[in-house]
Design an enzyme around this catalytic site. Structure first.
Site, PDB file in Angstrom:
ATOM      1  N   SER A 182       0.794  -1.231   0.000  1.00 50.19           N
ATOM      2  CA  SER A 182       0.000   0.000   0.000  1.00 50.19           C
ATOM      3  C   SER A 182       0.826   1.282   0.000  1.00 50.19           C
ATOM      4  O   SER A 182       0.263   2.360  -0.210  1.00 50.19           O
ATOM      5  CB  SER A 182      -0.936   0.030   1.209  1.00 50.19           C
ATOM      6  OG  SER A 182      -2.097  -0.677   0.919  1.00 50.19           O
ATOM      7  N   LYS A 238       0.360   3.463  -2.916  1.00 49.66           N
ATOM      8  CA  LYS A 238      -0.806   4.344  -3.059  1.00 49.66           C
ATOM      9  C   LYS A 238      -0.432   5.826  -2.903  1.00 49.66           C
ATOM     10  O   LYS A 238      -1.090   6.702  -3.455  1.00 49.66           O
ATOM     11  CB  LYS A 238      -1.874   3.964  -2.019  1.00 49.66           C
ATOM     12  CG  LYS A 238      -2.423   2.555  -2.203  1.00 49.66           C
ATOM     13  CD  LYS A 238      -3.300   2.131  -1.023  1.00 49.66           C
ATOM     14  CE  LYS A 238      -3.820   0.701  -1.201  1.00 49.66           C
ATOM     15  NZ  LYS A 238      -4.566   0.224  -0.014  1.00 49.66           N
ATOM     16  N   TYR A 273      -3.502  -2.461 -10.377  1.00 48.25           N
ATOM     17  CA  TYR A 273      -3.421  -2.283  -8.927  1.00 48.25           C
ATOM     18  C   TYR A 273      -2.530  -3.370  -8.307  1.00 48.25           C
ATOM     19  O   TYR A 273      -1.659  -3.093  -7.482  1.00 48.25           O
ATOM     20  CB  TYR A 273      -4.832  -2.296  -8.328  1.00 48.25           C
ATOM     21  CG  TYR A 273      -4.842  -2.287  -6.829  1.00 48.25           C
ATOM     22  CD1 TYR A 273      -4.540  -1.132  -6.113  1.00 48.25           C
ATOM     23  CD2 TYR A 273      -5.130  -3.447  -6.110  1.00 48.25           C
ATOM     24  CE1 TYR A 273      -4.535  -1.137  -4.724  1.00 48.25           C
ATOM     25  CE2 TYR A 273      -5.124  -3.455  -4.729  1.00 48.25           C
ATOM     26  CZ  TYR A 273      -4.822  -2.304  -4.039  1.00 48.25           C
ATOM     27  OH  TYR A 273      -4.801  -2.314  -2.662  1.00 48.25           O
ATOM     28  N   TYR A 284      -4.019   2.909   7.946  1.00 41.48           N
ATOM     29  CA  TYR A 284      -5.236   2.112   8.160  1.00 41.48           C
ATOM     30  C   TYR A 284      -6.105   2.769   9.233  1.00 41.48           C
ATOM     31  O   TYR A 284      -6.086   3.989   9.367  1.00 41.48           O
ATOM     32  CB  TYR A 284      -4.872   0.660   8.498  1.00 41.48           C
ATOM     33  CG  TYR A 284      -3.901   0.076   7.488  1.00 41.48           C
ATOM     34  CD1 TYR A 284      -4.261  -0.027   6.146  1.00 41.48           C
ATOM     35  CD2 TYR A 284      -2.637  -0.344   7.860  1.00 41.48           C
ATOM     36  CE1 TYR A 284      -3.375  -0.546   5.206  1.00 41.48           C
ATOM     37  CE2 TYR A 284      -1.752  -0.876   6.921  1.00 41.48           C
ATOM     38  CZ  TYR A 284      -2.129  -0.958   5.596  1.00 41.48           C
ATOM     39  OH  TYR A 284      -1.259  -1.455   4.683  1.00 41.48           O
ATOM     40  N   VAL A 290       1.183  -3.642   3.899  1.00 41.01           N
ATOM     41  CA  VAL A 290       1.192  -4.926   4.600  1.00 41.01           C
ATOM     42  C   VAL A 290       2.473  -5.730   4.362  1.00 41.01           C
ATOM     43  O   VAL A 290       2.652  -6.785   4.941  1.00 41.01           O
ATOM     44  CB  VAL A 290      -0.058  -5.790   4.287  1.00 41.01           C
ATOM     45  CG1 VAL A 290      -1.319  -5.137   4.811  1.00 41.01           C
ATOM     46  CG2 VAL A 290      -0.159  -6.108   2.811  1.00 41.01           C
TER      47      VAL A 290
HETATM   48  N1  GLU Z   1      -2.261  -5.351  -2.239  1.00 36.57           N
HETATM   49  C1  GLU Z   1      -2.822  -5.294  -0.924  1.00 36.57           C
HETATM   50  C2  GLU Z   1      -4.313  -5.442  -1.012  1.00 36.57           C
HETATM   51  O1  GLU Z   1      -4.910  -4.885  -1.867  1.00 36.57           O
HETATM   52  C3  GLU Z   1      -2.424  -3.997  -0.311  1.00 36.57           C
HETATM   53  C4  GLU Z   1      -2.778  -3.982   1.102  1.00 36.57           C
HETATM   54  C5  GLU Z   1      -1.976  -3.042   1.925  1.00 36.57           C
HETATM   55  O2  GLU Z   1      -0.749  -2.991   1.877  1.00 36.57           O
HETATM   56  O3  GLU Z   1      -2.636  -2.330   2.680  1.00 36.57           O
HETATM   57  O4  GLU Z   1      -4.933  -6.131  -0.246  1.00 36.57           O
END
Ligand code: GLU
Length: 303
Positions: free
Chosen positions: A63, A66, A188, A239, A257
Site C-alpha cells: 500500500s 498508493k 493495482y 489504516y 502490509v
Molecule cells: N495489495 C494489498 C491489497 O490490496 C495492499 C494492502 C496493503 O498494503 O494495505 O490487499
C-alpha cells in the site's frame, strides 16, 4: 542533526520488537517472508542518505504505492480527483466493503483499497499504463533502474483478490470506474507488487519533503498539493490506526502490509522503515515503534 547516530540508537531501542506481530497471511506470497528483519533509512532534503540494519533489502511495497499513484494523479489532474474519492479517515479496515454502499460508491479516501483502485483507474486513463508509469517514476526518483514488479506476488494477489474485485465491481456499478474492472485490478496488483528497499523508498518519497520538487529539481506537485498528500497521509495513511500513529509519531506516514512505512518531515527529510511483523491493524510493529523513537529522540515532528 546526526541522522546516522539517531538511526543506530533507534535500531538498538526497538530490537526487542523486531519479529513481533504477524507477517501478512492473506497474500500467500508474503506469508513466507522472514519476520526477523529491520531496516530504516533517512534521506534529507539536501540529498544526504543514511541507513541502518536491512535498509538495502528489497521488500513488497504494497500500500505504500498508493502514496505515489495519488501524487502522479494529482500532478496530472489536480483537484478533479476529489469528486471521485474523499479525504476523510475511514475508521474501517482497509479492505472493508460496507462503507462503500452507504456512501454510494465514493471511497472515503485514496489510501483504503477502494480509493486506491479509483486512483489507479484514473492513472490508467491519463497514461494508458498505470503500473508502468508508477514503476518508471519510482526508478527515476530512487535512481535505481533495477526496481521491478514481483510477478509471484502480483499473481498471488490476483488469486486471492476476491475482496478487491468486489470493491471494484461495486464502484463500477456506481459508475465510479472509467476502465474495465479486470484492467484496473491488474494494474493495482502490479503496483502493490513492486519491490523496493528502505533506501529506494526514502529517495523516491523525497519530493514530499521537498514540497513537490523531484530529484532533478523539476516540479511534480505544487507546494500546496504536496501539503495535501502529506495531510492525507497523516489522517488516513496507517489504516484505522491513523489517530494512534499521529499521537505516537506525529508525522505523515503511509504503511503497507509488506511491513514498510514511509514518513515525511516536510522541509527536512523522508524516512522509510521496514520490519515484516504487523500489528492487528496492519502496521509494522517495530516500524511504528522506530518512528515513535525517532521523533521522540530528535524532537522532530509536524507538531
Ligand atoms: N495489495 C494489498 C491489497 O490490496 C495492499 C494492502 C496493503 O498494503 O494495505 O490487499
Amino acid at each position: 542533526m546526526d541522522y546516522q547516530a539517531v538511526l543506530e540508537e533507534v535500531a538498538a531501542q526497538v530490537r526487542p520488537q523486531i519479529g513481533c506481530g504477524q507477517v501478512a497471511q492473506y497474500i500467500p506470497a508474503l506469508a513466507s517472508v522472514a519476520p526477523e528483519q529491520f531496516g530504516m533509512a533517512v534521506v534529507d532534503v539536501e540529498g544526504g542518505v543514511h541507513g541502518v540494519g536491512d535498509w538495502e533489502v528489497p521488500f513488497s511495497v504494497q500500500s505504500i504505492s498508493k502514496t505515489f499513484t495519488l501524487a502522479l494523479v494529482l500532478a496530472r489532474d489536480g483537484e478533479k480527483i476529489w469528486q471521485r474519492v474523499g479525504r476523510e479517515p475511514s475508521g474501517n479496515p482497509f479492505n472493508s466493503l460496507v462503507q462503500l454502499e452507504y456512501e454510494h460508491g465514493i471511497p472515503r479516501n485514496p489510501f483504503i483499497n477502494a480509493g486506491a483502485l479509483v486512483i489507479t483507474d484514473r492513472l490508467q486513463s491519463l497514461t494508458g499504463d498505470a503500473s508502468s508509469t508508477l514503476l518508471e517514476f519510482l526508478r527515476t526518483e530512487s535512481g535505481n533502474p533495477d526496481l521491478g514488479f514481483n510477478p509471484a506476488v502480483a499473481a498471488s494477489e490476483t488469486d486471492n483478490g476476491d475482496r478487491n474485485a468486489a470493491l471494484a465491481h461495486f464502484m463500477a456499478a456506481y459508475d465510479n470506474l472509467e476502465n474495465l474492472v479486470p484492467s484496473v485490478l491488474e494494474h493495482y496488483f502490479w503496483q502493490c507488487s513492486v519491490e523496493m528497499s528502505c533506501r529506494d523508498l526514502a529517495l523516491a518519497g523525497r519530493f514530499l519533503a521537498r514540497h513537490g520538487l523531484r530529484a532533478d529539481g523539476s516540479r511534480l506537485l505544487a507546494r500546496s498539493e504536496a501539503k495535501q498528500v502529506n495531510a492525507v497521509m497523516l489522517t488516513c495513511g496507517t489504516y484505522d490506526a491513523a489517530g494512534d500513529f499521529a499521537y505516537r509519531v506525529g508525522l505523515p506516514g503511509k504503511s503497507g502490509v509488506g511491513g514498510g512505512i514511509i514518513a515525511v518531515i516536510p522541509g527536512r527529510c523522508t524516512l522509510c522503515v521496514w520490519s515484516p511483523g504487523l500489528d492487528e491493524r496492519g502496521n509494522s510493529v517495530a516500524g511504528v515503534a522506530a518512528l515513535d523513537r525517532f521523533t521522540t529522540l530528535t524532537g522532530l515532528s509536524v507538531f
